[in-house]
Each structure stands twice: as structure tokens, then as C-alpha cells.
Design a protein around this motif. Structure first.
Motif, PDB file in Angstrom:
ATOM      1  N   HIS A 135       0.829  -1.201   0.000  1.00 44.37           N
ATOM      2  CA  HIS A 135       0.000   0.000   0.000  1.00 44.37           C
ATOM      3  C   HIS A 135       0.862   1.248   0.000  1.00 44.37           C
ATOM      4  CE1 HIS A 135       0.970  -0.553   4.281  1.00 44.37           C
ATOM      5  NE2 HIS A 135       0.896   0.775   4.350  1.00 44.37           N
ATOM      6  N   VAL A 136       0.239   2.359  -0.385  1.00 42.51           N
ATOM      7  CA  VAL A 136       0.825   3.695  -0.267  1.00 42.51           C
ATOM      8  C   VAL A 136      -0.232   4.583   0.366  1.00 42.51           C
ATOM      9  CG1 VAL A 136       1.759   5.693  -1.479  1.00 42.51           C
ATOM     10  CG2 VAL A 136       2.295   3.391  -2.298  1.00 42.51           C
ATOM     11  N   LEU A 137       0.137   5.319   1.406  1.00 38.73           N
ATOM     12  CA  LEU A 137      -0.787   6.242   2.054  1.00 38.73           C
ATOM     13  C   LEU A 137      -0.469   7.674   1.633  1.00 38.73           C
ATOM     14  CD1 LEU A 137      -1.076   4.799   5.680  1.00 38.73           C
ATOM     15  CD2 LEU A 137      -2.541   4.382   3.692  1.00 38.73           C
ATOM     16  N   VAL A 138      -1.528   8.454   1.381  1.00 38.54           N
ATOM     17  CA  VAL A 138      -1.370   9.817   0.887  1.00 38.54           C
ATOM     18  C   VAL A 138      -2.253  10.753   1.707  1.00 38.54           C
ATOM     19  CG1 VAL A 138      -0.896   8.953  -1.438  1.00 38.54           C
ATOM     20  CG2 VAL A 138      -3.232   9.627  -0.819  1.00 38.54           C
ATOM     21  N   SER A 139      -2.101  12.039   1.475  1.00 35.85           N
ATOM     22  CA  SER A 139      -2.903  13.039   2.174  1.00 35.85           C
ATOM     23  C   SER A 139      -4.325  13.062   1.597  1.00 35.85           C
ATOM     24  CB  SER A 139      -2.283  14.424   2.032  1.00 35.85           C
ATOM     25  OG  SER A 139      -0.978  14.441   2.567  1.00 35.85           O
ATOM     26  N   PRO A 140      -5.341  13.209   2.449  1.00 36.14           N
ATOM     27  CA  PRO A 140      -6.709  13.298   1.933  1.00 36.14           C
ATOM     28  C   PRO A 140      -6.977  14.621   1.226  1.00 36.14           C
ATOM     29  CG  PRO A 140      -6.684  13.566   4.325  1.00 36.14           C
ATOM     30  CD  PRO A 140      -5.289  13.216   3.923  1.00 36.14           C
ATOM     31  N   ASN A 141      -7.905  14.577   0.282  1.00 32.83           N
ATOM     32  CA  ASN A 141      -8.353  15.770  -0.453  1.00 32.83           C
ATOM     33  C   ASN A 141      -7.197  16.474  -1.168  1.00 32.83           C
ATOM     34  OD1 ASN A 141     -10.536  17.344  -1.289  1.00 32.83           O
ATOM     35  ND2 ASN A 141     -10.194  18.877   0.298  1.00 32.83           N
ATOM     36  N   ASP A 142      -6.279  15.672  -1.711  1.00 35.61           N
ATOM     37  CA  ASP A 142      -5.088  16.212  -2.373  1.00 35.61           C
ATOM     38  C   ASP A 142      -4.851  15.417  -3.662  1.00 35.61           C
ATOM     39  OD1 ASP A 142      -2.540  16.951  -3.212  1.00 35.61           O
ATOM     40  OD2 ASP A 142      -1.764  17.155  -1.175  1.00 35.61           O
ATOM     41  N   PRO A 143      -5.405  15.860  -4.805  1.00 38.76           N
ATOM     42  CA  PRO A 143      -5.253  15.104  -6.050  1.00 38.76           C
ATOM     43  C   PRO A 143      -3.798  14.852  -6.427  1.00 38.76           C
ATOM     44  CG  PRO A 143      -6.925  16.800  -6.302  1.00 38.76           C
ATOM     45  CD  PRO A 143      -6.261  17.053  -4.977  1.00 38.76           C
ATOM     46  N   ALA A 144      -2.918  15.833  -6.197  1.00 43.95           N
ATOM     47  CA  ALA A 144      -1.514  15.660  -6.581  1.00 43.95           C
ATOM     48  C   ALA A 144      -0.857  14.556  -5.758  1.00 43.95           C
ATOM     49  CB  ALA A 144      -0.762  16.983  -6.399  1.00 43.95           C
ATOM     50  N   ASP A 145      -1.137  14.513  -4.462  1.00 45.79           N
ATOM     51  CA  ASP A 145      -0.536  13.474  -3.637  1.00 45.79           C
ATOM     52  C   ASP A 145      -1.143  12.105  -3.950  1.00 45.79           C
ATOM     53  OD1 ASP A 145       1.476  12.918  -1.769  1.00 45.79           O
ATOM     54  OD2 ASP A 145       0.031  12.764  -0.133  1.00 45.79           O
ATOM     55  N   LEU A 146      -2.437  12.084  -4.258  1.00 47.42           N
ATOM     56  CA  LEU A 146      -3.054  10.813  -4.658  1.00 47.42           C
ATOM     57  C   LEU A 146      -2.434  10.311  -5.955  1.00 47.42           C
ATOM     58  CD1 LEU A 146      -5.165   8.611  -4.277  1.00 47.42           C
ATOM     59  CD2 LEU A 146      -6.826  10.089  -5.436  1.00 47.42           C
ATOM     60  N   ALA A 147      -2.219  11.221  -6.913  1.00 44.87           N
ATOM     61  CA  ALA A 147      -1.560  10.825  -8.163  1.00 44.87           C
ATOM     62  C   ALA A 147      -0.173  10.271  -7.886  1.00 44.87           C
ATOM     63  CB  ALA A 147      -1.478  12.026  -9.108  1.00 44.87           C
ATOM     64  N   ARG A 148       0.545  10.915  -6.981  1.00 40.53           N
ATOM     65  CA  ARG A 148       1.879  10.416  -6.609  1.00 40.53           C
ATOM     66  C   ARG A 148       1.775   9.013  -6.025  1.00 40.53           C
ATOM     67  NH1 ARG A 148       3.703   8.696  -1.703  1.00 40.53           N
ATOM     68  NH2 ARG A 148       2.522  10.414  -0.750  1.00 40.53           N
ATOM     69  N   GLY A 149       0.775   8.772  -5.170  1.00 37.98           N
ATOM     70  CA  GLY A 149       0.619   7.460  -4.570  1.00 37.98           C
ATOM     71  C   GLY A 149       0.298   6.392  -5.596  1.00 37.98           C
ATOM     72  N   ILE A 150      -0.577   6.713  -6.545  1.00 38.97           N
ATOM     73  CA  ILE A 150      -0.929   5.742  -7.591  1.00 38.97           C
ATOM     74  C   ILE A 150       0.297   5.418  -8.444  1.00 38.97           C
ATOM     75  CG2 ILE A 150      -2.292   5.441  -9.690  1.00 38.97           C
ATOM     76  CD1 ILE A 150      -4.517   7.082  -8.293  1.00 38.97           C
ATOM     77  N   LEU A 151       1.078   6.440  -8.777  1.00 38.35           N
ATOM     78  CA  LEU A 151       2.298   6.205  -9.566  1.00 38.35           C
ATOM     79  C   LEU A 151       3.321   5.396  -8.774  1.00 38.35           C
ATOM     80  CD1 LEU A 151       2.576   9.697 -11.270  1.00 38.35           C
ATOM     81  CD2 LEU A 151       2.186   7.506 -12.430  1.00 38.35           C
ATOM     82  N   ASP A 152       3.369   5.589  -7.461  1.00 37.32           N
ATOM     83  CA  ASP A 152       4.262   4.777  -6.631  1.00 37.32           C
ATOM     84  C   ASP A 152       3.833   3.315  -6.652  1.00 37.32           C
ATOM     85  OD1 ASP A 152       5.917   6.852  -5.958  1.00 37.32           O
ATOM     86  OD2 ASP A 152       5.133   7.133  -3.921  1.00 37.32           O
ATOM     87  N   VAL A 153       2.518   3.071  -6.608  1.00 34.10           N
ATOM     88  CA  VAL A 153       2.033   1.688  -6.719  1.00 34.10           C
ATOM     89  C   VAL A 153       2.454   1.102  -8.060  1.00 34.10           C
ATOM     90  CG1 VAL A 153      -0.028   0.251  -6.956  1.00 34.10           C
ATOM     91  CG2 VAL A 153       0.094   1.948  -5.126  1.00 34.10           C
ATOM     92  N   ARG A 154       2.287   1.873  -9.128  1.00 37.02           N
ATOM     93  CA  ARG A 154       2.667   1.403 -10.459  1.00 37.02           C
ATOM     94  C   ARG A 154       4.141   1.033 -10.517  1.00 37.02           C
ATOM     95  NH1 ARG A 154       4.939   4.241 -14.695  1.00 37.02           N
ATOM     96  NH2 ARG A 154       4.561   3.428 -16.812  1.00 37.02           N
ATOM     97  N   ALA A 155       4.970   1.808  -9.833  1.00 36.86           N
ATOM     98  CA  ALA A 155       6.414   1.561  -9.851  1.00 36.86           C
ATOM     99  C   ALA A 155       6.857   0.514  -8.820  1.00 36.86           C
ATOM    100  CB  ALA A 155       7.155   2.876  -9.599  1.00 36.86           C
ATOM    101  N   GLY A 156       5.912   0.016  -8.013  1.00 36.97           N
ATOM    102  CA  GLY A 156       6.273  -0.968  -6.995  1.00 36.97           C
ATOM    103  C   GLY A 156       6.866  -0.364  -5.742  1.00 36.97           C
ATOM    104  N   ARG A 157       6.756   0.955  -5.603  1.00 38.49           N
ATOM    105  CA  ARG A 157       7.298   1.624  -4.408  1.00 38.49           C
ATOM    106  C   ARG A 157       6.213   1.662  -3.323  1.00 38.49           C
ATOM    107  NH1 ARG A 157       9.198   5.102  -8.614  1.00 38.49           N
ATOM    108  NH2 ARG A 157       7.457   6.535  -8.187  1.00 38.49           N
ATOM    109  N   THR A 158       5.968   0.536  -2.702  1.00 39.10           N
ATOM    110  CA  THR A 158       4.888   0.438  -1.719  1.00 39.10           C
ATOM    111  C   THR A 158       5.426   0.057  -0.347  1.00 39.10           C
ATOM    112  OG1 THR A 158       4.496  -1.890  -2.249  1.00 39.10           O
ATOM    113  CG2 THR A 158       3.195  -0.246  -3.464  1.00 39.10           C
ATOM    114  N   ASP A 159       4.696   0.441   0.671  1.00 40.38           N
ATOM    115  CA  ASP A 159       4.921  -0.096   2.009  1.00 40.38           C
ATOM    116  C   ASP A 159       4.131  -1.393   2.132  1.00 40.38           C
ATOM    117  OD1 ASP A 159       6.493   2.102   2.884  1.00 40.38           O
ATOM    118  OD2 ASP A 159       4.661   3.279   3.175  1.00 40.38           O
TER     119      ASP A 159
END
Length: 327
Positions: free
Chosen positions: A275-299
Motif C-alpha cells: 500500500h501507499v498512504l497519501v494526504s486526503p483531499n489532495d489530487p496531486a498526492d493521490l496521483a503520486r501514490g498511484i504512480l508509486d504503486v505502479r512503480a512498486g514503491r509500496t509499504d
């Protein structure tokens, strides 16, 4: 009527506003039934007033299940004016003289503690997840399900499923889509949305229509089909602004699909697996989290065992304590 052995007495209401009319319309039936009950158990929000009044009239112990304390997030969920009114209504419900409160996470228990509810009077019991349905075997149908959905094999599929209410953050996810697609053009987003609330559904469809080819909206699917769709996704997005438990999160984690989720409410205590946790109500941080999942950079976090048997036993214990106290 009787549903799975449970007697159900319905209050007949027609047309819009049924939820709010129920608060008054249910009172006579609640008072009548409370006299024959051992414990009165209700939940937020609209049933709380008649249930509490009925329990007091019948001199029976009363329990309120609080799924979530929205608090200062009401304006985000409903707008400034409506949010202020709903916040006052929530305060009124949580101030009712119940004998005990039941919550689905430590996060909500902490919210009640902040409102002065004694720890001994608050039961925390996590709901269950049907592991017979939601488990890693669901991934075995990945290729078939993606073909049925018309999703290319090389697409990076992001899934959201659930209610399109403002607190679920669907519009935050849609706002994040162009930011993700800019760096990962093969991204496709699938929204499996319930029809209610209708306003949220219409809003999500309208905004999604502005991103043709990137975002697709589906109606709810049969429950037995849902695990296969979760297993076919590369990432499940849980962009909630607040969460009392988070069934979509728990079910996605049980299947083993990586999640990009906010740190809101109960999510950090419920999440497991990659998983990747991001800040709520923040599209840019959510996008960063989704891209981290895509790259395998997960906790990662250990698997959580959410059992309905444990949930039921905990509530039975609460009822017994209340009856022994009043004996």
C-alpha cells in the motif's frame, strides 16, 4: 416480514425525504417494540432519536453504533451551510443519553473519547470480511475479467468501487487522473459506483465524461463478481476524506491488490499488504501514490483478520454486561 430469521417491521414511507421522516414516523413502533426487548440497539443517524426515546420510556439499556464521526469535515461533505446544519445534527445525536456506544475502529473510539465518552462504555469491534469471497484466489481470473471489461493487457488499471458520496473522495480521484496519465499514458480508471447518493453519482459521471478513454463508470456488480474485478486491477484507490472502517479497503487488501489510500480516519489501522498512504483531499498526492504503486514503491503491513464471529461475540458480550449491570 422475516429476513434470514430476523423479524423486520417496516415503517411505510414514500417519496423523497424518507430518511428524515423516519425519525418521527418510527417512534410509535419503537416504543411498542422496546417494551418487549432486553436491549435497544440503533445506529447513526436518523434512528437514534426514536430508539433512545423508546429505550428511556421502556427503561431498557440502549446502544448506539457510531460508524464515523464526521465532525469538522461536514462542510467538505455537504457544503458550508448544509455542512454546518449536519454538524449540529451529529452533535445532537452524539449527545443523546445512550448507555453504551459501539464503533468499528479505534479511530472512531478516539473521536468519541474526545467528546467525553468514557472508554469503558465504548465497544470497538472490527466488522468482518468474507474471506471465502475476498482472497488472493480472485486474481486467478485476472486475464478473463480484464477481457470482459475491455481492458488491455498492458493497461495500468486503477479501480474505485463504492458509494459516490463526497466523503469517499471520488472526485479527488478523477482530478488526479490527468496527473497520473501524464506520466503513465497506459492508465485506465474504472469506477464501480452505487446509484446513491444520486447527486454524487451524477457529478462523478459528468466529470468522468470529460476524460473519455481514461475513466469509465460502471453500475454496481453482483457481489460474487466483485472480487474478480478487484483481482484484475493493478491498484485500488481509496481516496476517502474520512473513514470509520472502510470495507472497500479491507476487501481490496484481502484480495491482495495494492492500494493507494488516504491517511484519513481508520485507514492506517485497517490497511494491510502492499500500500501507499497519501494526504486526503489532495489530487496531486493521490496521483503520486498511484504512480508509486505502479512503480512498486509500496509499504507493506501484516494481514489483518476481520471476522464476523469476533464482531458478533463482542456485541453479545456488551449486551450481557448491560443486562447484568441493570439486574
Amino acid at each position: 416480514e422475516t429476513v434470514e430469521g430476523v423479524a423486520v417491521r417496516r415503517v411505510g414511507l414514500k417519496g423523497r425525504g424518507d430518511r428524515h421522516a423516519f425519525t418521527l414516523a418510527a417512534l410509535p413502533a419503537a416504543v411498542s417494540l422496546a417494551r418487549r426487548a432486553d436491549v435497544v440497539h440503533t445506529m447513526t443517524y436518523n434512528a437514534a432519536f426514536p430508539a433512545c426515546a423508546a429505550a428511556r420510556a421502556a427503561k431498557k439499556p440502549a446502544v448506539l453504533t457510531v460508524h464515523e464521526v464526521v465532525g469538522d469535515k461536514w462542510p467538505l461533505a455537504a457544503g458550508r451551510l448544509a455542512g454546518a446544519a449536519l454538524g449540529r445534527a451529529e452533535d445532537a445525536v452524539l449527545s443523546l443519553p445512550f448507555d453504551a456506544w459501539a464503533v468499528n475502529s479505534l479511530s472512531v473510539k478516539q473521536d468519541l473519547a474526545a467528546r467525553g465518552k468514557p472508554e469503558k462504555d465504548v465497544l470497538c469491534a472490527y466488522p468482518g470480511v468474507d474471506k471465502a469471497l475476498f482472497n488472493p484466489d480472485a486474481k486467478k481470473a485476472r486475464d478473463r475479467v480484464r477481457k470482459e471489461l475491455g481492458v488491455a493487457e498492458d493497461a495500468f488499471l486503477v479501480l474505485f468501487f463504492g458509494r459516490p458520496g463526497a466523503m469517499k473522495g471520488v472526485e479527488v480521484l478523477i482530478s488526479a487522473v490527468p496527473l497520473v496519465a501524464e506520466k503513465a499514458p497506459e492508465t485506465r480508471v474504472l469506477l464501480v459506483l452505487s446509484p446513491d447518493p444520486r447527486s454524487g453519482r451524477r457529478r462523478s459521471e459528468r466529470v468522468a465524461a470529460e476524460l473519455p478513454g481514461l475513466v469509465r463508470v460502471l453500475d454496481p456488480v453482483p457481489r460474487k463478481r466483485l472480487p474478480g474485478i478487484i483481482g484484475a486491477a493493478d491498484c485500488v484507490a481509496v481516496p476517502s476524506l474520512g473513514e470509520g472502517f472502510g470495507f472497500s479497503l479491507a476487501e481490496a487488501c484481502a484480495v491482495g491488490t495494492p492500494v493507494a489510500a488516504t491517511r484519513a480516519g481508520s485507514i492506517p489501522e485497517v490497511v494491510s499488504g502492499p500500500h501507499v498512504l497519501v494526504s486526503p483531499n489532495d489530487p496531486a498526492d493521490l496521483a503520486r501514490g498511484i504512480l508509486d504503486v505502479r512503480a512498486g514503491r509500496t509499504d507493506t503491513a501484516p494481514e489483518k483478520d476481520f471476522s464476523w464471529d469476533s464482531y458478533v461475540s463482542a456485541h453479545e458480550g456488551l449486551y450481557q454486561r448491560l443486562l447484568e449491570r441493570d439486574a
